[in-house]
Design a protein around this motif. Structure first.
Motif, mmCIF file in Angstrom:
data_model
loop_
_atom_site.group_PDB
_atom_site.id
_atom_site.type_symbol
_atom_site.label_atom_id
_atom_site.label_comp_id
_atom_site.label_asym_id
_atom_site.label_seq_id
_atom_site.Cartn_x
_atom_site.Cartn_y
_atom_site.Cartn_z
ATOM 1 N N SER A 80 -6.472 -11.196 2.849
ATOM 2 C CA SER A 80 -5.930 -11.352 1.499
ATOM 3 C C SER A 80 -4.412 -11.162 1.511
ATOM 4 O O SER A 80 -3.816 -10.854 2.534
ATOM 5 N N ASP A 81 -3.811 -11.299 0.323
ATOM 6 C CA ASP A 81 -2.358 -11.189 0.211
ATOM 7 C C ASP A 81 -1.903 -9.789 -0.178
ATOM 8 O O ASP A 81 -0.715 -9.579 -0.417
ATOM 9 N N GLY A 82 -2.828 -8.837 -0.283
ATOM 10 C CA GLY A 82 -2.469 -7.497 -0.731
ATOM 11 C C GLY A 82 -2.960 -6.408 0.209
ATOM 12 O O GLY A 82 -3.775 -6.652 1.109
ATOM 13 N N PRO A 83 -2.481 -5.157 0.003
ATOM 14 C CA PRO A 83 -2.906 -4.032 0.851
ATOM 15 C C PRO A 83 -4.266 -3.493 0.426
ATOM 16 O O PRO A 83 -4.667 -3.612 -0.730
ATOM 17 N N VAL B 74 -10.098 9.303 7.264
ATOM 18 C CA VAL B 74 -11.088 8.930 6.252
ATOM 19 C C VAL B 74 -10.566 7.762 5.419
ATOM 20 O O VAL B 74 -11.336 7.102 4.723
ATOM 21 N N THR B 75 -9.258 7.500 5.469
ATOM 22 C CA THR B 75 -8.653 6.379 4.750
ATOM 23 C C THR B 75 -7.610 5.731 5.651
ATOM 24 O O THR B 75 -6.778 6.414 6.229
ATOM 25 N N ARG B 76 -7.685 4.420 5.729
ATOM 26 C CA ARG B 76 -6.730 3.677 6.555
ATOM 27 C C ARG B 76 -6.173 2.515 5.745
ATOM 28 O O ARG B 76 -6.915 1.673 5.241
ATOM 29 N N GLY B 77 -4.851 2.452 5.582
ATOM 30 C CA GLY B 77 -4.222 1.377 4.842
ATOM 31 C C GLY B 77 -4.092 0.122 5.687
ATOM 32 O O GLY B 77 -3.599 0.180 6.814
ATOM 33 N N MET B 78 -4.535 -1.009 5.144
ATOM 34 C CA MET B 78 -4.414 -2.303 5.817
ATOM 35 C C MET B 78 -3.477 -3.189 5.006
ATOM 36 O O MET B 78 -3.743 -3.489 3.840
ATOM 37 N N HIS C 125 -15.072 1.856 1.072
ATOM 38 C CA HIS C 125 -14.491 1.023 0.026
ATOM 39 C C HIS C 125 -12.974 1.093 0.041
ATOM 40 O O HIS C 125 -12.371 2.015 0.591
ATOM 41 N N CYS C 126 -12.365 0.096 -0.610
ATOM 42 C CA CYS C 126 -10.928 0.104 -0.830
ATOM 43 C C CYS C 126 -10.612 1.135 -1.905
ATOM 44 O O CYS C 126 -11.285 1.202 -2.930
ATOM 45 N N HIS C 127 -9.550 1.936 -1.698
ATOM 46 C CA HIS C 127 -9.216 2.992 -2.648
ATOM 47 C C HIS C 127 -8.220 2.527 -3.709
ATOM 48 O O HIS C 127 -7.801 3.328 -4.548
ATOM 49 N N ILE C 128 -7.833 1.250 -3.696
ATOM 50 C CA ILE C 128 -7.068 0.719 -4.819
ATOM 51 C C ILE C 128 -8.027 0.545 -5.982
ATOM 52 O O ILE C 128 -9.056 -0.132 -5.865
ATOM 53 N N LEU C 129 -7.696 1.157 -7.092
ATOM 54 C CA LEU C 129 -8.643 1.312 -8.178
ATOM 55 C C LEU C 129 -9.227 -0.014 -8.650
ATOM 56 O O LEU C 129 -10.445 -0.162 -8.797
#
Length: 607
Positions: free
Chosen positions: A229-232, A265-269, A289-293
């Protein structure tokens, strides 16, 4: 958090939906689980015929609403989202034909030897065919993708051609694949991400229609993740840690040596990135899951994207995988009496220049003390490694709630995911107004964690339902003079207007440090979506610090070295650093949101 607004072009979308209803039946896209390689592999040669075409995509139920998007498919077969899996051994000769049935020219990336050059692309005019032949290259996790006339942001398409992407995996010679491949995709309504209506998917589907994964306790689980995708996307695992074994950018893949493989426990892509992970499942029911709300909110649906009425009863959608591991989770070694706390979830009055909202209040029977009023963030829970804790969550709101113990290794029934966590036949409930829920766990490691709501997140997180957790080693006393919790959040729901906060304030009070003392900084990012750049600055220059932990897990020794005091942190991450001032002066920790005009400064006086 987010105020969802009707996109300008919703009328156009609805018109397209009406037109499609009158048009002849079109191709139907199939979700691709990335289990079966595409093409024909014979005598060291892969022959693959790909078609780019316009088709109907069903990101939710196969009988649910659909969207018109561009997609890849094998000639003679149904189109797929993500595109057909290319998976070959190292040394394979790859022969690909690209047939473009789209109304626009396509620019195809990633179909070349790897490691590769991002500028090595193939142009396929509408109605034409291009042929490619190349050696696959080095083992790793890669991707191919295309743009075909739709709008782009940072060179990535995000609307009708946003699903033109697929995995390209190269295995070592003789290797037997023992992993799963997951591709993250996202359809977005507009370039302004914070106002966009999104349809985020994993392997072409959105929760609760994503694939359900089943493992046994002690299995060795290897995943390959591709952010097409185009976002983190900060990818968060509940209940356990996972290890990062390699990382890449879609063109190159770097295997990390054991001494640099971090547990998280969380990894930013970031957009276009890849990672391979290793995980040993623990008994329970978990989510990844993605942690972006907005990428797991229930509004992130086709209906939401098209401005149509939403009737879903699910409290999550989007980038969520459900994982079931049968059996009973073993308790970690424990000592001492059970520590008993009450966590009150209450209405919060206005504070620190913020409007009234929600907050947490803590009561401990042993001390018979209750803070004067609920606060945002909630009080720091200072716990002890190995000492059992029993926390009664009391809901004094007028709506249901739940609490997730972010980063804590515990039984899934207490993890806070309503309707999913389980202990025997008991399913994690929502805590109804006026009711309570008893949470039990024994922290198995010292570190920095957090607690926050996991229900009605858009409203409840924005209203202030979050707080820090610090787990100390036995016998160690928490000293706020040298141990500094800096919880980063947003002061409301509107990402464009509401301020960044440090410990609940847009103008945090001065911290007073001492020369020669070792100070610990615990950074916690519980913002709804913000990627935050944090910099520790002296009177005239960037300072240095030593990173010591990530997500509560100690860093490998060769990563815990003194370096420039700058860190980018994604939503759901925690970082610990050590700093020892050598001279007095005025310092500051600057926190700025990437791609948004949001900034907050934490002043520090070194004496």
């Amino acid at each position: 958090m987010f105020r969802y607004r009707l996109p300008i072009f919703v009328g156009l979308l609805l018109a397209l939906v009406q037109l499609s209803a009158q048009a002849p039946p079109s191709l139907r896209i199939q979700a691709n689980s990335n289990r079966t390689p595409a093409g024909k592999l014979e005598n060291g040669v892969l022959t693959l015929h790909l078609v780019l075409q316009h088709a109907d995509w069903y990101p939710e139920a196969d009988t649910g609403p659909s969207m018109k998007v561009y997609s890849f498919g094998e000639e003679g077969k149904a189109p797929q989202v993500p595109g057909p899996l290319i998976r070959v051994p190292e040394g394979t000769e790859v022969r690909v034909t690209l047939r473009n049935l789209l109304p626009n020219a396509a620019v195809v990336h990633g179909l070349h030897p790897h490691p590769g050059d991002a500028k090595d692309v193939t142009h396929v005019p509408p109605g034409e065919v291009q042929e490619l032949s190349f050696r696959a290259g080095a083992p790793g996790t890669y991707q191919y993708w295309a743009s075909a006339g739709g709008p782009v942001l940072k060179e990535r398409p995000f609307r009708e051609d946003s699903q033109l992407a697929g995995a390209f995996i190269i295995d070592a010679p003789g290797a037997v694949p023992d992993d799963r491949v997951f591709v993250i995709g996202n359809w977005r309504s507009q370039a302004e991400r914070v106002l966009s209506q999104d349809v985020p998917v994993i392997n072409g589907k959105s929760w609760p229609y994503t694939e359900r994964l089943n493992y046994n306790t002690g299995d060795t689980v290897r995943w390959r993740w591709i952010n097409a995708s185009d976002g983190p996307h900060p990818m968060h695992l509940h209940g356990s840690y996972y290890r990062i074994d390699s990382e890449g950018d879609g063109e190159r893949d770097s295997q990390l040596p054991p001494e640099r493989q971090a547990m998280v426990v969380t990894r930013g892509m970031v957009p276009g990135s890849t990672m391979t992970t290793f995980w040993v499942p623990m008994a329970g029911r978990w989510i990844f899951h993605c942690h972006i709300l907005k990428h797991f909110l229930p509004e992130s649906t086709v209906a939401g994207a098209m401005g149509m009425p939403e009737h879903s009863s699910n409290h999550m959608a989007g980038l969520v995988l459900g994982i079931t591991v049968p059996g009973k989770r073993f308790s970690p070694p424990s000592h001492g009496e059970v520590r008993k706390l009450r966590l009150l979830v209450r209405q919060r009055p206005a504070q620190n220049g913020l409007a009234a909202g929600f907050g947490y209040q803590v009561e401990e029977a042993a001390e018979k003390s209750v803070s004067d009023q609920p606060t945002t963030p909630g009080p720091a829970l200072i716990l002890e490694r190995g000492r059992p804790v029993a926390i009664t969550v009391v809901n004094q709101l007028s709506e249901p709630t739940a609490v997730h113990w972010h980063g804590i290794e515990l039984e899934s029934y207490y993890d806070g995911v309503v309707g999913w966590g389980r202990r025997g036949r008991k399913i994690t409930p929502a805590i109804q107004p006026g009711r309570s829920f008893l949470v039990k766990f024994t922290p198995p490691r010292a570190g920095t964690f957090m607690y926050h709501t996991h229900l009605h997140d858009k409203v409840q997180l924005g209203a202030g339902l979050y707080g820090p957790i610090v787990v100390q080693e036995p016998g160690v006393t928490f000293d706020p003079a040298t141990d500094h919790i800096l919880l980063l959040s947003l002061g409301g729901e509107d990402v464009l207007k509401d301020p960044l906060l440090v410990n609940g304030s847009p103008s945090p009070a001065v911290l007073h440090w001492r020369v020669g003392k070792t100070h610990r900084i615990r950074l916690i990012n519980i913002s709804p979506a913000n990627v935050l750049a944090c910099s520790l600055l002296g009177p005239s220059a960037l300072l240095q610090w030593r990173p010591i932990a990530k997500d509560g897990a100690d860093l490998p020794p060769n990563r815990a070295v003194v370096q420039d005091a700058r860190q980018v942190t994604f939503a759901g991450e925690t970082y610990d650093f050590e700093v020892q001032p050598q001279a007095p002066g005025s310092w500051r920790l600057e926190v700025a949101a990437l791609n948004l005009p949001l900034k907050v400064v934490q002043p520090i006086e070194v004496q």
